[in-house]
Design a protein around this motif. Structure first.
Motif, short mmCIF file in Angstrom:
data_model
loop_
_atom_site.label_atom_id
_atom_site.label_comp_id
_atom_site.label_asym_id
_atom_site.label_seq_id
_atom_site.Cartn_x
_atom_site.Cartn_y
_atom_site.Cartn_z
N ILE A 106 0.63 -1.21 0.43
CA ILE A 106 0.61 -0.03 -0.13
C ILE A 106 0.74 1.48 -0.05
O ILE A 106 0.62 2.26 -0.49
CB ILE A 106 -0.61 -0.38 1.18
CG1 ILE A 106 -2.12 -0.86 0.52
CG2 ILE A 106 -1.41 1.32 1.43
CD1 ILE A 106 -2.88 -0.68 2.18
N GLN A 108 3.99 1.30 -1.52
CA GLN A 108 4.59 1.73 -2.50
C GLN A 108 3.97 1.94 -3.82
O GLN A 108 4.09 2.50 -4.23
CB GLN A 108 4.91 0.35 -2.97
CG GLN A 108 6.38 -0.06 -1.91
CD GLN A 108 6.59 -1.59 -2.31
OE1 GLN A 108 6.14 -2.60 -3.22
NE2 GLN A 108 7.88 -2.27 -1.92
N VAL A 109 2.48 1.23 -3.76
CA VAL A 109 1.18 2.22 -4.34
C VAL A 109 1.58 3.55 -3.96
O VAL A 109 0.62 4.52 -4.87
CB VAL A 109 0.94 1.00 -4.94
CG1 VAL A 109 -0.18 1.50 -5.65
CG2 VAL A 109 0.95 -0.62 -4.75
N ALA A 111 -1.38 4.16 -2.28
CA ALA A 111 -2.73 4.14 -1.83
C ALA A 111 -4.08 4.63 -1.31
O ALA A 111 -2.47 4.58 0.26
CB ALA A 111 -3.14 2.46 -1.54
N ASP A 116 -8.12 2.92 -4.41
CA ASP A 116 -7.02 1.92 -5.18
C ASP A 116 -6.75 1.31 -4.44
O ASP A 116 -6.10 0.17 -4.94
CB ASP A 116 -6.07 3.12 -4.39
CG ASP A 116 -5.68 4.41 -4.84
OD1 ASP A 116 -6.09 4.30 -6.07
OD2 ASP A 116 -6.30 5.15 -3.99
N GLY A 118 -7.62 -2.04 -6.25
CA GLY A 118 -7.65 -2.65 -7.35
C GLY A 118 -5.85 -2.60 -8.14
O GLY A 118 -4.85 -3.70 -8.35
N LYS A 119 -5.40 -1.26 -7.54
CA LYS A 119 -3.85 -1.66 -7.34
C LYS A 119 -2.79 -2.76 -6.54
O LYS A 119 -1.67 -2.26 -7.34
CB LYS A 119 -3.02 0.23 -7.69
CG LYS A 119 -3.73 1.17 -8.64
CD LYS A 119 -3.17 2.23 -7.92
CE LYS A 119 -4.23 3.58 -9.07
NZ LYS A 119 -3.16 4.90 -8.54
N VAL A 120 -3.52 -2.27 -5.38
CA VAL A 120 -3.08 -3.02 -4.66
C VAL A 120 -3.38 -4.52 -4.62
O VAL A 120 -1.98 -5.01 -4.43
CB VAL A 120 -3.53 -2.82 -3.10
CG1 VAL A 120 -3.29 -3.29 -2.12
CG2 VAL A 120 -3.11 -1.24 -2.89
N GLY A 122 -3.40 -6.03 -7.44
CA GLY A 122 -2.29 -5.99 -8.63
C GLY A 122 -1.38 -6.47 -8.36
O GLY A 122 -0.71 -7.20 -8.39
N ALA A 123 -0.63 -5.56 -7.74
CA ALA A 123 0.49 -5.63 -6.77
C ALA A 123 1.12 -6.71 -5.99
O ALA A 123 1.62 -7.30 -6.03
CB ALA A 123 1.22 -3.80 -6.45
N LYS A 126 0.65 -10.14 -7.80
CA LYS A 126 2.56 -10.25 -7.77
C LYS A 126 3.08 -11.18 -6.93
O LYS A 126 3.75 -11.87 -7.40
CB LYS A 126 2.73 -9.83 -9.26
CG LYS A 126 2.19 -9.56 -10.07
CD LYS A 126 2.04 -8.10 -11.33
CE LYS A 126 1.87 -7.79 -12.30
NZ LYS A 126 1.57 -6.83 -13.11
N SER A 138 -7.96 -10.57 -0.34
CA SER A 138 -8.68 -9.93 -1.09
C SER A 138 -9.49 -9.01 0.38
O SER A 138 -9.72 -7.92 0.76
CB SER A 138 -10.04 -10.33 -2.01
OG SER A 138 -10.62 -9.82 -2.68
#
Length: 146
Positions: A106, A108-109, A111, A116, A118-120, A122-123, A126, A138
């Protein structure tokens, strides 16, 4: 020793020890590995881990269904197979460890709110691939955003 060699060695030892239930689970893993070998992507450690995770998930879902249908004999077999398969997976992170990783992600992105997420996710998917269940990730992300 790669995963295929490890499975073959374990199948051999299960045959010698006459462990029929374990052998059934190992053969299921081997069939997945053989399918991966013939796929266009080929067999890699990552693809093997994903495939085995999928098989474990199937077994656990089947066990849940059998539990709801009051079939303890089948539940036991599915859970045993899932446990045998989990031995070939990397150690899963605990909920607290996942929360700590999510806090870092959170930051790094960058958020700020649930918008936000979706961004979290996605990262996180991975970074935590193979180490944590995406469903748990989730739920924890939703908790962190309140």
């Amino acid at each position: 020793m790669n995963i295929e060699e490890k499975i073959n060695a374990d199948i051999k030892s299960a045959m010698l020890a006459k462990e029929a239930k374990k052998l059934e689970a190992l053969r299921a893993i081997k069939s997945v590995v053989l399918l991966l070998k013939t796929s266009p992507e080929g067999l890699t450690e990552e693809s093997a881990i994903k495939a085995i995770q999928k098989e474990v998930k199937k077994r656990k879902e089947s066990a849940d269904i059998y539990t709801s249908q009051n079939r303890p004999d089948l539940v036991e077999a599915e859970i045993f197979q899932a446990e045998v398969m989990e031995a070939y997976l990397p150690k899963q992170l605990s909920e607290d460890e996942v929360k700590a990783e999510l806090q870092k992600i959170i930051e790094q992105v960058g958020a700020k709110s649930a918008a936000d997420m979706g961004k979290v996710m996605g990262a996180a998917s991975k970074a935590l691939a193979g180490k944590a269940d995406n469903k748990m990730v989730s739920v924890l992300v939703k908790q962190l955003f309140g």
